[in-house]
Design an enzyme around this catalytic site. Structure first.
Site, short mmCIF file in Angstrom:
data_model
loop_
_atom_site.label_atom_id
_atom_site.label_comp_id
_atom_site.label_asym_id
_atom_site.label_seq_id
_atom_site.Cartn_x
_atom_site.Cartn_y
_atom_site.Cartn_z
N GLU A 233 19.21 9.31 12.89
CA GLU A 233 20.36 9.40 12.00
C GLU A 233 20.16 10.52 11.00
O GLU A 233 19.05 10.84 10.61
CB GLU A 233 20.53 8.08 11.25
CG GLU A 233 20.77 6.92 12.19
CD GLU A 233 21.02 5.62 11.47
OE1 GLU A 233 21.54 4.72 12.12
OE2 GLU A 233 20.69 5.48 10.28
N CYS B 47 20.82 15.22 4.64
CA CYS B 47 19.59 14.42 4.68
C CYS B 47 19.18 14.25 6.13
O CYS B 47 19.96 13.71 6.92
CB CYS B 47 19.86 13.07 4.02
SG CYS B 47 18.48 11.92 4.14
N CYS C 268 8.88 5.25 11.68
CA CYS C 268 7.88 5.74 10.72
C CYS C 268 6.66 4.83 10.78
O CYS C 268 6.80 3.61 10.90
CB CYS C 268 8.46 5.74 9.30
SG CYS C 268 7.29 6.38 8.06
N CYS D 245 6.16 1.00 4.58
CA CYS D 245 6.46 0.58 3.21
C CYS D 245 7.21 -0.76 3.24
O CYS D 245 8.06 -0.99 4.11
CB CYS D 245 7.27 1.65 2.48
SG CYS D 245 6.38 3.22 2.40
N CYS E 215 11.25 -0.92 3.37
CA CYS E 215 11.99 0.11 4.11
C CYS E 215 12.26 -0.31 5.55
O CYS E 215 11.34 -0.66 6.29
CB CYS E 215 11.17 1.41 4.08
SG CYS E 215 11.90 2.72 5.10
N GLY F 262 11.41 8.67 8.77
CA GLY F 262 10.11 9.29 9.02
C GLY F 262 9.43 9.89 7.81
O GLY F 262 10.06 10.11 6.76
N GLU F 263 8.14 10.14 7.96
CA GLU F 263 7.33 10.74 6.91
C GLU F 263 7.05 12.19 7.30
O GLU F 263 6.27 12.46 8.22
CB GLU F 263 6.02 9.93 6.78
CG GLU F 263 4.92 10.59 5.99
CD GLU F 263 5.34 11.08 4.60
OE1 GLU F 263 6.00 10.33 3.87
OE2 GLU F 263 5.01 12.23 4.27
N SER G 208 10.39 14.87 0.83
CA SER G 208 9.97 13.63 0.20
C SER G 208 8.82 13.02 0.97
O SER G 208 8.90 12.84 2.19
CB SER G 208 11.15 12.66 0.15
OG SER G 208 10.75 11.40 -0.35
N SER H 134 7.35 9.67 -3.35
CA SER H 134 7.81 8.28 -3.39
C SER H 134 6.72 7.46 -4.07
O SER H 134 5.74 7.08 -3.44
CB SER H 134 8.06 7.78 -1.97
OG SER H 134 9.25 8.34 -1.47
N ASN I 156 18.17 -0.85 -1.99
CA ASN I 156 19.25 -1.21 -1.09
C ASN I 156 18.77 -2.42 -0.30
O ASN I 156 17.94 -2.28 0.60
CB ASN I 156 19.57 -0.05 -0.14
CG ASN I 156 20.20 1.10 -0.89
OD1 ASN I 156 21.14 0.92 -1.67
ND2 ASN I 156 19.66 2.29 -0.70
N CYS J 209 19.60 5.03 1.43
CA CYS J 209 18.15 5.17 1.58
C CYS J 209 17.52 3.93 2.18
O CYS J 209 17.81 2.82 1.77
CB CYS J 209 17.50 5.35 0.22
SG CYS J 209 17.88 6.90 -0.50
N1 SAH Z 1 9.09 8.94 4.22
C1 SAH Z 1 9.49 9.70 3.11
C2 SAH Z 1 10.91 10.19 3.22
C3 SAH Z 1 11.95 9.22 3.73
S1 SAH Z 1 12.32 7.80 2.77
C4 SAH Z 1 9.28 8.94 1.82
O1 SAH Z 1 9.05 7.74 1.86
O2 SAH Z 1 9.33 9.57 0.77
C5 SAH Z 1 13.38 8.42 1.48
C6 SAH Z 1 13.40 7.54 0.22
O3 SAH Z 1 14.09 6.30 0.45
C7 SAH Z 1 12.00 7.15 -0.24
O4 SAH Z 1 11.83 7.36 -1.61
C8 SAH Z 1 11.96 5.68 0.08
O5 SAH Z 1 11.04 5.02 -0.69
C9 SAH Z 1 13.38 5.25 -0.17
N2 SAH Z 1 13.69 3.93 0.39
C10 SAH Z 1 13.14 3.34 1.47
N3 SAH Z 1 13.65 2.11 1.65
C11 SAH Z 1 14.55 1.91 0.66
C12 SAH Z 1 15.42 0.84 0.32
N4 SAH Z 1 15.49 -0.28 1.03
N5 SAH Z 1 16.21 0.98 -0.78
C13 SAH Z 1 16.18 2.11 -1.51
N6 SAH Z 1 15.40 3.17 -1.22
C14 SAH Z 1 14.58 3.07 -0.14
FE1 SF4 Z 2 8.25 5.70 6.09
FE2 SF4 Z 2 9.37 6.65 3.84
FE3 SF4 Z 2 10.17 4.30 4.91
FE4 SF4 Z 2 7.78 4.48 3.74
S1 SF4 Z 2 9.79 4.73 2.76
S2 SF4 Z 2 8.23 3.48 5.72
S3 SF4 Z 2 7.18 6.53 4.35
S4 SF4 Z 2 10.40 6.32 5.84
#
Ligand code: SAH
Ligand code: SF4
Length: 360
Positions: free
Chosen positions: A95, A108, A115, A119, A122, A164-165, A196, A219, A295, A338
């Site tokens: 996406e 974006c 990934c 986290c 996520c 993804g990271e 990010s 993050s 979210n 996000c």
């Molecule tokens: N993997 C990288 C980039 C993608 S995630 C990273 O983690 O930085 C992009 C952003 O969305 C990150 O800051 C992540 O922590 C945030 N994110 C992930 N899950 C989320 C959620 N459920 N609600 C709000 N932000 C979230």
């Molecule tokens: Fe991967 Fe970023 Fe989600 Fe963490 S927040 S699981 S690094 S996509």
């Protein structure tokens, strides 16, 4: 079906394209024309390339193709956000999102299918890593988004904040930035790109010496080593202080700052004490803070804090002279927000499919 021509010209930087076509006896300017068709005009096959001559176009199409992710779904949110679900050549789906007027136009994009970082809050992390994206697939999302939104000729920003990271797929991500930077194509300056990361320290140091070094977003999400390790598993290896130290070494541009993203989880990391610790941690860092109220989604074991809690947290940061923004959640009605980038069905991993089924 006929076998697909093997070489994907949209995966090649201009110098490689020139070398390839020169090897076929074509003059060098042809490569530039083709590169421009792909990256400036968004061409997806040779038939559109009217300045090449019919015979040449036919000859090219027997040997090459222009690998382009295909749009499976195009959703428009009430707030103007658009989400594209794209299918890759192997059928995997990713996406990417267009976020208008923030005040810039922003794309974006994803760097992996799923990934590996896991986290705790996520949805993409719940999928696990299915595979890395290639440079052509990362940059291709921008090409498809720019064409679908009519912005091929307009300035736009890119955030590597989709699935993804990016620093776990370092080489392909850097090659994608080179494809996007070429002056014969979209000519995206690295100043317009923000990467990010969850904080893979050796890769942050490596990024610092890249000629196409993007802006950095970290993050962070927590202010103690233990809490960060619980929320962001890679922090067990690269701890909070090590990440902050890497940020202090990072060559931030003049007037630039590192963005610290902080997902707010109700009752977990959103107390006034957390806010005060965050202020102390960022002391001496050229920082701005982006608060992201969670979210929430089924399968995520946390809640979104109330606006009052978010505002009280932000107030403490502002009072200590930190620049703070609260991320307005864009595209929630089409699940483009996000952490909500997860491909439902398609050919994602079975765990992801199970989760997706639970969500639909
Ligand atoms: N993997 C990288 C980039 C993608 S995630 C990273 O983690 O930085 C992009 C952003 O969305 C990150 O800051 C992540 O922590 C945030 N994110 C992930 N899950 C989320 C959620 N459920 N609600 C709000 N932000 C979230
Ligand atoms: Fe991967 Fe970023 Fe989600 Fe963490 S927040 S699981 S690094 S996509």
């Amino acid at each position: 079906m006929e076998p697909r021509p093997s070489i994907d010209l949209a995966a090649l930087p201009l110098p490689a394209l020139e070398a390839l076509l020169e090897g076929q006896g074509l003059p060098r300017f042809r490569a530039k024309q083709i590169f421009q068709w792909i990256w400036k005009r968004g061409a997806t096959d040779f038939s559109a390339m009217t300045n090449l001559g019919r015979e040449l176009r036919e000859q090219l199409s027997t040997q090459f193709h222009i690998g382009t992710p295909t749009i499976v779904r195009h959703e428009h949110s009430d707030d103007g956000t658009q989400k594209l679900v794209l299918a890759l050549a192997d059928g995997r789906q990713i996406e990417c999102v267009y976020i208008p007027d923030t005040p810039a136009q922003t794309f974006c994009v994803s760097t992996q299918v799923g990934c590996a970082m896991g986290c705790a809050f996520c949805l993409t992390g719940k999928m696990g890593l299915v595979r890395h994206l290639s440079a052509g697939e990362i940059a291709g999302q921008v090409r498809v988004l720019a064409k679908a939104t009519g912005l091929l000729d307009a300035p736009f920003n890119i955030v590597l904040m989709g699935m993804g990271e990016p620093l776990h797929n370092y080489g392909a991500t850097m090659q994608a930035l080179a494809l996007l930077n070429d002056a014969a194509g979209l000519a995206v300056s690295p100043r317009r790109v923000t990467l990010s990361t969850v904080g893979l320290v050796p890769m942050i140091d490596k990024l610092a010496s890249e000629p196409l070094m993007p802006n950095l977003a970290i993050s962070l999400h927590a202010t103690t080593e233990d809490q960060r390790a619980a929320l962001v598993p890679p922090s067990k290896k690269y701890g909070l202080q090590a990440v902050i130290d890497a940020c202090k070494r990072f060559p931030v541009r003049k007037r630039g700052r590192i963005t610290f993203e902080y997902v707010m989880l109700d009752g977990v990391n959103d107390t006034p004490a957390d806010a005060r610790r965050l202020v102390r941690l960022l002391d001496g860092v050229k920082a701005k803070v982006n608060l992201i109220p969670l979210n929430a989604a089924p399968g995520i074991p946390f809640d979104r804090p109330s606006d009052d809690r978010v505002n009280a947290f932000a107030r403490i940061l502002v009072d200590r002279q930190l620049t703070v923004s609260v991320r307005k959640s864009r595209g929630r009605d089409i699940r483009a927000a996000c952490g909500q980038l997860i491909v439902e069905g398609g050919r994602a991993q079975s765990a992801a499919q199970a989760l997706a089924a639970a969500l639909s």
